[in-house]
Design an enzyme around this catalytic site. Structure first.
Site, PDB file in Angstrom:
ATOM      1  CG  ASP A  66      -2.322   1.234   0.904  1.00 13.30           C
ATOM      2  OD1 ASP A  66      -2.206   2.095   0.561  1.00 13.30           O
ATOM      3  OD2 ASP A  66      -1.637   1.909   1.979  1.00 13.30           O
ATOM      4  CB  THR A  73      -1.991   5.085  -2.180  1.00 13.16           C
ATOM      5  OG1 THR A  73      -2.290   3.924  -1.712  1.00 13.16           O
ATOM      6  CG2 THR A  73      -2.898   5.967  -0.979  1.00 13.16           C
ATOM      7  CB  THR A  74       1.274   3.041  -5.852  1.00 19.59           C
ATOM      8  OG1 THR A  74       0.588   1.899  -4.478  1.00 19.59           O
ATOM      9  CG2 THR A  74       2.778   2.309  -5.976  1.00 19.59           C
ATOM     10  CG  ASP A 118      -5.764   0.367   0.359  1.00 16.64           C
ATOM     11  OD1 ASP A 118      -6.658   1.130   1.690  1.00 16.64           O
ATOM     12  OD2 ASP A 118      -5.242   0.911  -0.091  1.00 16.64           O
TER      13      ASP A 118
END
Length: 533
Positions: free
Chosen positions: A66, A99-100, A401
């Site tokens: 994550d 988020t990446t 998530d």
């Protein structure tokens, strides 16, 4: 003499020359730092991305892919690199997923900006072009999106499982995705259908079993044992539950002082008074018919003593102590009761009612379940299991998530294809739009369009495919009008990704683009770093 006066203006012109080398160096250092952070998480993008093992200073080990968690735990010193960490946090709070993606995207944009700056284009021109491209991108994505209804449970489950596919616990996505959807749908307030507060979903972690044993509980779950010091009840039917924030123990003096007792009669009187004080409290509690006490954790003194536990057990009152302060709001909302801060305010109308409160054995420990709550608030509890602490923590992060993805769909009810399809389509349409623009702006937009190809390129690279061949074929398919074509990582080829059920909420994509461009524009505008002692 005349020759001397004539040459003077020329000298002043030379003096007005400003040294830009330092500014360029600082801008270059900032961009390099941002790119280094992006490259660190780039390999963990997508379903075939690698995981990172993080070892903290305290010796704790975390295994995750994550983006927000990886960057959060990284000890970053350079100010511009810290902005990348903040960027992934913003994406985490705005959308919860991607988020990446957002950091990789920002890294690609920074790389392009470096090339443009080297070509002599002014940072403000680049920044304005970025702003325009961002607005256009959001319009293109919105035009691509497919509307979705909350009644269409299958679509919600598909998007939640897409989010879970890139996690360590991806093999359990068939279990966790429906669980996340049901949890979010159960806490939606009909009066405010667009807002979901994830604090209404409590995730309780319990070591033991496997992730397969994860389930939702209609009621309350505590990872605590019942206080059984004096043989009190461990199972209560038709429970009347009170949440108290005061201590059932002898009072202390207001200021720190010691009392000297010189003979036994005084000692007896003190003990007798203590007993009477505690008995008086317990009688008041018993008078309301209360038979289960949830006691908030106390800092000042012990919330309960052995003596009070003994009397509570005699009164057949079940005691659960050390309820955390931040859990009180969730507990009172679920039980539909009020927290009681003083024994004088202890009244029957402040109690909550449930069919059953019992202690259940789970693995090698025990948990407390409260089920059959009367007039239960709109909350839900999820009990997450895992064979070891690393899996357990990652399961919780993945579930968070998935919950965020469903929350995005509740607030903005549009779905978009995944698998690099929206990025390639953006790249194609922005490239075409750049040809219409004039001058430097068109040149900058064209470069940004190329930068967006980093997402499909990285997806293919992480899956062990040939990125150049895959991205070229993908461009070709999109040029032919197949806007939902994306990289199918499992088959290793280009397919219609919507039909493969690889979907994500529109909010994840739009927020990633807007946040990444905002961050890059900010880094571009910085031309000096001033340290203040």
């Amino acid at each position: 003499m005349a020759a001397v006066t004539a040459s003077r203006p020329r000298a002043s012109k030379a003096e007005s020359f400003v040294d830009n080398k330092r500014k360029e160096d600082i801008r270059s250092a900032n961009i390099n730092a941002g790119r280094a952070v992006a490259d660190a998480v780039r390999t963990s993008l997508g379903p075939k991305g690698m995981d990172k093992m993080i070892s903290t200073a305290s010796g704790e080990v975390i295994i995750t892919n994550d983006g927000a968690t990886i960057l959060n735990k990284m000890d970053v010193l350079q100010p511009a690199a810290k902005m990348m960490v903040e960027l992934s946090k913003s994406q985490d709070s705005a959308a919860g997923d991607g988020t990446t993606t957002v950091v990789v995207l920002a890294g690609a944009l920074l790389r392009v900006c470096q090339t443009l700056l080297a070509a002599g284009i002014h940072p403000t021109v680049i920044s304005d072009a970025l702003h325009k491209s961002c607005g256009k991108s959001v319009d293109i994505l919105t035009a691509m999106a497919v509307p979705v209804e909350l009644t269409d449970r299958d679509s919600l489950v598909k998007s939640a499982s897409t989010s879970l596919n890139s996690k360590v616990v991806s093999q359990y996505s068939t279990l966790l995705a429906p669980l996340a959807v049901d949890a979010v749908l159960s806490v939606i307030d009909p009066e405010k259908p667009e807002i979901v507060d994830l604090r209404d979903i409590k995730i309780v972690k319990k070591l033991g079993g496997t992730v397969d044993d994860t389930h939702t509980v209609k009621g309350l779950v505590f990872d605590k044992k019942v206080s059984r010091a004096a043989g009190g009840p461990t199972r209560v039917e038709n429970a009347k539950i009170a949440v108290i924030q005061f201590q059932i123990s002898p009072p202390k003096t207001d200021i720190e002082q010691s009392i000297v007792v010189s003979d036994y009669t005084q000692m007896d009187r003190i003990l007798k008074e203590e007993r009477n004080y505690i008995l008086g409290m317990i009688k008041k509690i018993k008078a309301t018919g209360c038979n289960v006490l949830l006691i908030q954790k106390s800092i000042l003194r012990d919330a309960v003593t052995d003596l009070s536990l003994h009397y509570l057990a005699k009164a057949k009152i079940m005691v659960i102590k050390d309820v955390e302060r931040d859990e009180i709001e969730f507990v009172t909302k679920t039980l539909n009761c009020l927290p009681i801060a003083n024994i004088e305010h202890f009244r029957a109308e402040k109690l909550g009612y449930a069919d059953l409160v019992e202690e259940a054995s789970l693995g090698d420990g025990k948990i407390l379940k409260i089920t059959g709550i009367k007039d239960m608030g709109r909350t839900t509890s999820v009990l997450v299991r895992g064979s070891n602490q690393l899996v357990l923590d990652e399961a919780e992060r993945s579930l968070h998530d998935a919950l965020c993805v469903v929350r995005c769909l509740v607030s903005k009810r549009f779905l978009i294809a995944g698998g690099g399809a929206p990025e390639i389509e953006l790249s194609r349409q922005l490239g075409a739009w750049a040809k219409v623009l004039h001058g430097m702006e068109g040149y900058c937009v064209k470069s940004f369009a190329e930068a967006l190809e980093v997402i499909p390129y990285t997806l293919a690279e992480n899956a062990g495919l040939n990125p150049i061949a895959i991205v070229t074929e993908l461009r070709n398919k999109h040029a032919q009008g197949e806007i939902n074509s994306g990289i199918n990582v499992r088959k290793g080829q280009i397919t219609n990704i919507l039909e493969e059920n690889v979907v994500q909420p529109l909010l994840v994509s739009t927020s990633a683009i807007t946040l990444a461009t905002e961050c890059v524009r900010m880094i571009l505008k910085i031309d000096d770093i001033v340290t203040v002692r």
